[in-house]
Design a protein around this motif. Structure first.
Motif, PDB file in Angstrom:
ATOM      1  N   CYS A  21      49.857  41.648  18.477  1.00  0.00           N
ATOM      2  CA  CYS A  21      48.965  42.261  19.464  1.00  0.00           C
ATOM      3  C   CYS A  21      47.924  43.160  18.818  1.00  0.00           C
ATOM      4  CB  CYS A  21      49.771  43.057  20.492  1.00  0.00           C
ATOM      5  SG  CYS A  21      50.722  42.018  21.591  1.00  0.00           S
ATOM      6  N   GLY A  22      47.849  43.145  17.501  1.00  0.00           N
ATOM      7  CA  GLY A  22      46.784  43.852  16.808  1.00  0.00           C
ATOM      8  C   GLY A  22      47.108  45.262  16.371  1.00  0.00           C
ATOM      9  N   GLU A  23      48.331  45.712  16.596  1.00  0.00           N
ATOM     10  CA  GLU A  23      48.688  47.049  16.144  1.00  0.00           C
ATOM     11  C   GLU A  23      48.863  47.023  14.632  1.00  0.00           C
ATOM     12  OE1 GLU A  23      52.264  48.084  18.188  1.00  0.00           O
ATOM     13  OE2 GLU A  23      51.382  47.716  20.138  1.00  0.00           O
ATOM     14  N   LEU A  24      48.544  48.121  13.988  1.00  0.00           N
ATOM     15  CA  LEU A  24      48.771  48.208  12.554  1.00  0.00           C
ATOM     16  C   LEU A  24      50.266  48.385  12.306  1.00  0.00           C
ATOM     17  CD1 LEU A  24      45.776  50.414  11.438  1.00  0.00           C
ATOM     18  CD2 LEU A  24      46.067  47.957  11.150  1.00  0.00           C
ATOM     19  N   PRO A  25      50.794  47.750  11.249  1.00  0.00           N
ATOM     20  CA  PRO A  25      52.235  47.821  10.997  1.00  0.00           C
ATOM     21  C   PRO A  25      52.654  49.191  10.510  1.00  0.00           C
ATOM     22  CG  PRO A  25      51.140  46.697   9.202  1.00  0.00           C
ATOM     23  CD  PRO A  25      50.090  46.964  10.256  1.00  0.00           C
ATOM     24  N   PRO A  33      56.052  36.775   7.620  1.00  0.00           N
ATOM     25  CA  PRO A  33      55.815  35.516   6.906  1.00  0.00           C
ATOM     26  C   PRO A  33      54.539  34.844   7.432  1.00  0.00           C
ATOM     27  CG  PRO A  33      58.050  35.607   7.802  1.00  0.00           C
ATOM     28  CD  PRO A  33      57.286  36.759   8.381  1.00  0.00           C
ATOM     29  N   PRO A  34      53.757  34.208   6.565  1.00  0.00           N
ATOM     30  CA  PRO A  34      52.501  33.598   7.000  1.00  0.00           C
ATOM     31  C   PRO A  34      52.682  32.605   8.157  1.00  0.00           C
ATOM     32  CG  PRO A  34      52.657  33.520   4.616  1.00  0.00           C
ATOM     33  CD  PRO A  34      53.963  34.033   5.124  1.00  0.00           C
ATOM     34  N   GLN A  35      53.791  31.889   8.187  1.00  0.00           N
ATOM     35  CA  GLN A  35      54.019  30.893   9.233  1.00  0.00           C
ATOM     36  C   GLN A  35      54.153  31.518  10.614  1.00  0.00           C
ATOM     37  OE1 GLN A  35      55.997  31.364   6.555  1.00  0.00           O
ATOM     38  NE2 GLN A  35      55.357  29.652   5.254  1.00  0.00           N
ATOM     39  N   GLN A  36      54.454  32.809  10.671  1.00  0.00           N
ATOM     40  CA  GLN A  36      54.640  33.481  11.955  1.00  0.00           C
ATOM     41  C   GLN A  36      53.333  34.017  12.527  1.00  0.00           C
ATOM     42  OE1 GLN A  36      58.027  34.965  13.187  1.00  0.00           O
ATOM     43  NE2 GLN A  36      59.013  33.317  12.085  1.00  0.00           N
ATOM     44  N   LEU A  37      52.298  34.044  11.713  1.00  0.00           N
ATOM     45  CA  LEU A  37      50.988  34.478  12.197  1.00  0.00           C
ATOM     46  C   LEU A  37      50.259  33.257  12.735  1.00  0.00           C
ATOM     47  CD1 LEU A  37      48.831  36.655  12.570  1.00  0.00           C
ATOM     48  CD2 LEU A  37      48.065  36.173  10.230  1.00  0.00           C
ATOM     49  N   ARG A  38      49.929  33.290  14.019  1.00  0.00           N
ATOM     50  CA  ARG A  38      49.255  32.166  14.681  1.00  0.00           C
ATOM     51  C   ARG A  38      47.885  32.653  15.145  1.00  0.00           C
ATOM     52  NH1 ARG A  38      52.832  28.210  17.376  1.00  0.00           N
ATOM     53  NH2 ARG A  38      51.107  28.168  18.815  1.00  0.00           N
ATOM     54  N   VAL A  39      46.831  32.039  14.610  1.00  0.00           N
ATOM     55  CA  VAL A  39      45.483  32.477  14.922  1.00  0.00           C
ATOM     56  C   VAL A  39      44.611  31.309  15.346  1.00  0.00           C
ATOM     57  CG1 VAL A  39      45.627  34.417  13.300  1.00  0.00           C
ATOM     58  CG2 VAL A  39      44.605  32.277  12.549  1.00  0.00           C
ATOM     59  N   VAL A  40      43.521  31.647  16.011  1.00  0.00           N
ATOM     60  CA  VAL A  40      42.457  30.692  16.287  1.00  0.00           C
ATOM     61  C   VAL A  40      41.177  31.322  15.742  1.00  0.00           C
ATOM     62  CG1 VAL A  40      42.161  31.524  18.672  1.00  0.00           C
ATOM     63  CG2 VAL A  40      41.254  29.308  18.020  1.00  0.00           C
ATOM     64  N   CYS A  41      40.472  30.573  14.882  1.00  0.00           N
ATOM     65  CA  CYS A  41      39.224  31.057  14.280  1.00  0.00           C
ATOM     66  C   CYS A  41      38.047  30.468  15.040  1.00  0.00           C
ATOM     67  CB  CYS A  41      39.125  30.624  12.821  1.00  0.00           C
ATOM     68  SG  CYS A  41      40.233  31.504  11.724  1.00  0.00           S
ATOM     69  N   ARG A 119      46.179  41.984   5.374  1.00  0.00           N
ATOM     70  CA  ARG A 119      46.542  43.412   5.383  1.00  0.00           C
ATOM     71  C   ARG A 119      46.744  43.923   6.802  1.00  0.00           C
ATOM     72  NH1 ARG A 119      42.429  45.480   0.719  1.00  0.00           N
ATOM     73  NH2 ARG A 119      43.739  44.896  -1.033  1.00  0.00           N
ATOM     74  N   HIS A 120      45.858  43.512   7.704  1.00  0.00           N
ATOM     75  CA  HIS A 120      45.937  43.974   9.094  1.00  0.00           C
ATOM     76  C   HIS A 120      47.280  43.598   9.727  1.00  0.00           C
ATOM     77  CE1 HIS A 120      44.371  45.213  13.015  1.00  0.00           C
ATOM     78  NE2 HIS A 120      45.025  44.163  13.480  1.00  0.00           N
ATOM     79  N   PHE A 121      47.738  42.387   9.452  1.00  0.00           N
ATOM     80  CA  PHE A 121      48.979  41.906  10.056  1.00  0.00           C
ATOM     81  C   PHE A 121      50.189  42.034   9.135  1.00  0.00           C
ATOM     82  CE2 PHE A 121      45.708  39.635  12.494  1.00  0.00           C
ATOM     83  CZ  PHE A 121      46.059  40.061  13.767  1.00  0.00           C
ATOM     84  N   ASN A 122      50.020  42.695   7.981  1.00  0.00           N
ATOM     85  CA  ASN A 122      51.098  42.898   7.020  1.00  0.00           C
ATOM     86  C   ASN A 122      51.745  41.570   6.618  1.00  0.00           C
ATOM     87  OD1 ASN A 122      52.760  44.397   5.322  1.00  0.00           O
ATOM     88  ND2 ASN A 122      54.296  44.744   6.898  1.00  0.00           N
TER      89      ASN A 122
END
Length: 144
Positions: A21-25, A33-41, A119-122
């Protein structure tokens, strides 16, 4: 709370949900883990999308002809964070909620944008994450 963000099955699921949700960690939180970050560019960040996909991030990239509303629909339907730059940010943020849309500097190189997102999403990719996703089809490779 972000609309459409799915909880992930980690021991720190509330922390992970906050990251999505965009909060800093928090400083002591484990990396995502990278696989858990789901984005749309959006279509202005296709280079970033390719770079993140190489690092194992689940990325959907808009085509040049896609309207930005497609990003909002994908984010809501699939629990993705929108990565955008420029004017679409305000409109997209209002459609998906606070924190589910991250604005980046279009003048930065894709590598620098990727570092900012990680960095934003740790997110800390490991060597096994590199090229763990098919670059053209977006699917994860299967161990056979």
């Amino acid at each position: 709370e972000c609309q459409g963000v799915q909880r992930v099955s980690l021991s720190h699921s509330d922390t992970v949900k906050g990251l999505l949700c965009g909060e800093l960690p928090p400083e002591d939180s484990p990396p995502l883990p990278p696989q858990q970050l789901r984005v749309v560019c959006d279509n202005m960040l296709q280079g970033l999308g390719r770079y993140l996909r190489c690092l194992g991030v689940d990325v959907v990239m808009l085509e040049n002809t896609d309207d930005h509303r497609v990003a909002a629909k994908l984010a809501q339907a699939e629990g993705r964070v929108i990565l955008t730059c420029g004017q679409p940010f305000q409109t997209l943020r209002s459609q998906v909620g606070e924190g589910c849309c991250l604005s980046l500097d279009c003048s930065e190189k894709a590598r620098d944008q990727a570092i900012r997102v990680l960095r934003h999403f740790n997110v800390q990719p490991t060597p096994s994450d590199i090229f763990s996703r098919c670059q053209s089809l977006q699917c994860a490779y299967l161990d056979v």
